[in-house]
Every structure is written in C-alpha cells, then in structure tokens.
Motif scaffolding. Structure first.
Motif, PDB file in Angstrom:
ATOM      1  N   SER A 113       0.850  -1.015  -0.185  1.00 44.98           N
ATOM      2  CA  SER A 113       0.159   0.062   0.065  1.00 44.98           C
ATOM      3  C   SER A 113       0.808   0.829  -0.452  1.00 44.98           C
ATOM      4  O   SER A 113       1.020   2.019  -0.215  1.00 44.98           O
ATOM      5  N   TYR A 114       1.908   1.268   0.452  1.00 42.01           N
ATOM      6  CA  TYR A 114       2.525   2.515   0.516  1.00 42.01           C
ATOM      7  C   TYR A 114       3.375   3.198  -0.823  1.00 42.01           C
ATOM      8  O   TYR A 114       3.511   4.180  -0.983  1.00 42.01           O
ATOM      9  N   ARG A 131       1.409  11.167   6.552  1.00 43.84           N
ATOM     10  CA  ARG A 131       2.185  10.064   6.849  1.00 43.84           C
ATOM     11  C   ARG A 131       1.078   8.937   6.506  1.00 43.84           C
ATOM     12  O   ARG A 131       0.135   9.467   5.798  1.00 43.84           O
ATOM     13  N   PHE A 132       1.561   7.916   5.921  1.00 41.55           N
ATOM     14  CA  PHE A 132       1.027   6.451   6.003  1.00 41.55           C
ATOM     15  C   PHE A 132       1.020   5.746   7.274  1.00 41.55           C
ATOM     16  O   PHE A 132       1.886   5.681   8.060  1.00 41.55           O
ATOM     17  N   GLN A 133      -0.411   5.630   7.094  1.00 46.25           N
ATOM     18  CA  GLN A 133      -0.778   5.205   8.488  1.00 46.25           C
ATOM     19  C   GLN A 133      -1.487   3.669   8.570  1.00 46.25           C
ATOM     20  O   GLN A 133      -1.620   3.466   7.821  1.00 46.25           O
ATOM     21  N   LEU A 181       6.435   7.173   8.205  1.00 48.36           N
ATOM     22  CA  LEU A 181       5.465   6.378   8.334  1.00 48.36           C
ATOM     23  C   LEU A 181       4.399   6.799  10.131  1.00 48.36           C
ATOM     24  O   LEU A 181       4.788   7.126  10.353  1.00 48.36           O
ATOM     25  N   ALA A 182       3.194   6.317   9.833  1.00 45.43           N
ATOM     26  CA  ALA A 182       3.133   6.337  11.246  1.00 45.43           C
ATOM     27  C   ALA A 182       2.014   5.350  11.536  1.00 45.43           C
ATOM     28  O   ALA A 182       2.059   4.528  10.867  1.00 45.43           O
ATOM     29  N   VAL A 225       8.949   7.716  13.844  1.00 42.87           N
ATOM     30  CA  VAL A 225       7.387   7.069  12.929  1.00 42.87           C
ATOM     31  C   VAL A 225       6.689   7.407  14.183  1.00 42.87           C
ATOM     32  O   VAL A 225       6.616   8.025  15.292  1.00 42.87           O
ATOM     33  N   ALA A 226       5.560   9.073  13.491  1.00 44.43           N
ATOM     34  CA  ALA A 226       4.556   8.402  14.762  1.00 44.43           C
ATOM     35  C   ALA A 226       3.255   7.524  14.809  1.00 44.43           C
ATOM     36  O   ALA A 226       3.755   6.801  14.344  1.00 44.43           O
ATOM     37  N   LEU A 227       2.875   7.716  16.467  1.00 41.21           N
ATOM     38  CA  LEU A 227       2.848   6.826  16.535  1.00 41.21           C
ATOM     39  C   LEU A 227       0.959   7.097  17.738  1.00 41.21           C
ATOM     40  O   LEU A 227       1.029   7.740  18.292  1.00 41.21           O
ATOM     41  N   GLY A 228       0.284   6.835  17.413  1.00 41.13           N
ATOM     42  CA  GLY A 228      -1.283   6.880  17.452  1.00 41.13           C
ATOM     43  C   GLY A 228      -1.885   5.418  17.994  1.00 41.13           C
ATOM     44  O   GLY A 228      -1.409   4.339  18.717  1.00 41.13           O
ATOM     45  N   PHE A 229      -3.199   5.792  19.019  1.00 48.83           N
ATOM     46  CA  PHE A 229      -3.769   4.594  19.171  1.00 48.83           C
ATOM     47  C   PHE A 229      -5.192   4.951  18.770  1.00 48.83           C
ATOM     48  O   PHE A 229      -5.379   6.082  19.090  1.00 48.83           O
TER      49      PHE A 229
END
Length: 350
Positions: A113-114, A131-133, A181-182, A225-229
């Motif tokens: 997908s990236y 960013r690509f999640q 990236l995330a 790299v971004a980080l989420g929840f």
C-alpha cells in the motif's frame, strides 16, 4: 500538516487506490496520516487474523467458526455469538508463528500500500508531509477471551501474537521511511475490560492488566515514526457493541497507555457515543495527553453533532475529530455520505 481529522483505519472500497483517491484526497489537507482503508480480507479487522493466522496454526484447534451462509463458508462473523473460537492443543505450553515479520500480513500489506501512497504523492495527488498510517490490532484485542475462553490459552496466544507483531513492526519500519510512517494500536477489548465488562475479568487491576503489551511493543518503534492509539467500543453485531455511561474508564485507559508507551505518543483516539448528557464527557477533563493530539470519535448522527461538540469542549477545549471507529462494516454505498459528514463536521467545528 493539519491535525483536524483522523481516519481510524478501515474504509471499505475495493482497492487501496480507491481509498486514497475517493476518501484520502478530499480530506488530506486535514490529516496528519492516511490509512490504506484495510481493504479486502482486512475489512472486518481482527477476523482476518482469526481465519488467516490462528485457524492455520498447528497448535491451535478451531472450536467454532462463523456459520455457513447458503451452504458456503463464511469467514467474517455476523456477531459475537457467531465469531471464531479456538483452544490450544492439550500439552502445548508455548506457541510461535513462523515466517517472522510477515506471518500476520501487516507488513506485506503495508509495503504494498505504501508503494501506491508514494506514487500518488509523487504525482502531486497527495500532499508532501502526509504520513502513511498502518493500523495494527493490539495483542489483547486480536486474542480476546471470547475467542479463547480458557484463560491459560488466551495468555499463550497473546504472547505469541505479541512476538509476531514485534517482528512485523520491525519489518514495516525497515521497509518504509520513518518520516513517512505512522503506526496505530487498535484497542477494543481493553476498553471493555477497563469497565469490568468482560466476564471473569475484574474491573480492579484492568488498566495494569492491559498496559504491559503497550510497554513491550511501543518503545521499539523508532522516534521518527509517529505513534497513535484507537480506543474502541466495538462494532461487531452493530455499533456500539459496548456502551458505557461515561468516558471515565476510557480516559483512565488512555492515560495508562500514554504512560506505558515509553516514547512520545502522537495521538489518542477516544470514541464518543450519541450521548447528550454532560456527565458522559466530564471525565475528559482528567486526560493527561503529554503532548498527544486527542481525537474524539464523534463524526456520526450529525443532527446532534454540534450539541455533543459543545459538551465535549466544556471539558476538553481543544481536540481533533474522527468517526467512532473504522468503517469496515459500513456498506460501500454509504461512504460518500460519511465523507460529507467529515467535511460538515469540520465546518461546524470551525
């Protein structure tokens, strides 16, 4: 990039290109990251892990599978009572998933997908800086107690899945530039557990019971790299699968995850029901985001959206917007309306 909106994950168009072009492009200027829609077999979230990974493992036995439909196998459950169920084979104390870094499918799908994401960005169809999640189910949500009724089996499979996720994340970070990236942890079972809503699991100690997985996985994600929840009330069998009276335990869990992450958390998504009681939103005042952007999942039932927005802002003056969950169980025919609801929400929020 703007951080007005978050797309949780699944957007059930037929292809990744459709997701990026039909949903991503109209909203891209409001997003920090764009998911690939979790198209195809990933549409129903953790169900793909159950039939593509758990059901094929030699140390796991299938106890129940979704009932046939017109005599034909069905991979995705209709509701919790129709879901997959497993047990660990007698005598097995530990399991591992083979093909390290690829077995769960997250890395393979992310790399493919990236490529589409990067191509569209190079053409100018997606903005630079976006960013690509990659959204990944947490170990406790991928292997919930309803799938593994025996607590020992549940622990064995969660440990194996956590080991496999660790390898998948390492592979994703090796294949996709960090600045592009995330990674998002998707957590639904944990929210139910935090409210004491899982039989056999007491509310006392629930936060500590669920933060260990985050402490084990998140520090290995590189700083660039971004980080989420994404915290979730669930949609299996209809939304919401679980509807608490207020956001108290959700906020407590969010604070616990941010503390346990061992690195910067870039965002935290908290779902909101169609609830117009002030008491439901009051616990938002207790959030301790430590720099994380908070997104409230309140883009739904637009007739009460503005009222809910005002109530939430009493306790949390600044936040971004999102849907309550991914859209994987939404008919494709309704996606255009949901896109317009996101745009409408932005306009109302100002």
């Amino acid at each position: 990039m703007s951080t007005d909106l978050l797309l949780v994950g699944s957007i059930p168009y037929d292809t990744v290109s459709d997701v990026f072009e039909k949903f991503g492009r109209p909203l891209a200027s409001h997003l920090a990251a764009l998911p690939d829609g979790e198209v195809g077999l990933r549409t129903h979230w953790i169900s793909r892990i159950h039939f593509q990974v758990f059901a094929l493992h030699p140390d796991l036995e299938v106890v129940r599978r979704p009932a046939l439909e017109n005599g034909i196998e069905r991979l995705q459950p209709r509701n919790a009572g129709d879901s997959w169920q497993f047990r660990v084979r007698p005598g097995v104390e530990q399991i591992h998933f083979g093909d390290s870094g690829w077995r769960l499918g997250y890395a393979r799908d992310a790399v493919n997908s990236y490529f589409v994401f990067r191509t569209l960005r190079e053409r100018g169809e997606l903005p630079n800086g976006l960013r690509f999640q990659v959204s990944i189910a947490s170990p406790h949500s991928a292997a919930p107690p309803r799938l593994f009724p025996d607590a020992k089996d549940c622990a064995i499979v969660r440990a194996a899945y956590q080991e496999a996720v660790k390898a998948e994340v390492a592979m994703i970070c090796a294949k996709i530039p960090h600045e592009d990236l995330a990674i998002q942890w998707d957590c639904a079972t944990e929210v139910q557990d935090a409210y004491g809503a899982i039989p056999g699991y007491p509310k006392e100690g629930a936060i500590a019971r669920n933060t260990g997985q985050i402490a084990a996985l998140s520090p290995d994600i590189p700083a660039g790299v971004a980080l989420g929840f994404h915290l979730c009330f669930g949609t299996l069998g209809g939304w919401p699968r679980f509807a608490p009276d207020d956001l108290s335990a959700t906020v407590e869990l969010a604070n616990g995850f941010i503390e346990a992450a061992g690195r910067k958390v870039d965002w935290m998504h908290i779902p909101a029901l169609d609830n117009i009681n002030e008491a439901f939103y009051a616990p938002l005042a207790n959030l301790k985001p430590k720099g994380a952007r908070i997104y409230l999942g309140m883009v739904h039932h637009m007739d009460t959206f503005e009222q809910r927005l005002k109530l939430a802002r009493k306790f949390l003056p600044e936040f971004g917007l999102a849907a309550y969950c991914g859209l994987g169980r939404t008919p494709q025919s309704g996606l255009g309306d949901i896109l317009n609801e996101h745009l409408q929400a932005l306009e109302i929020a100002g």
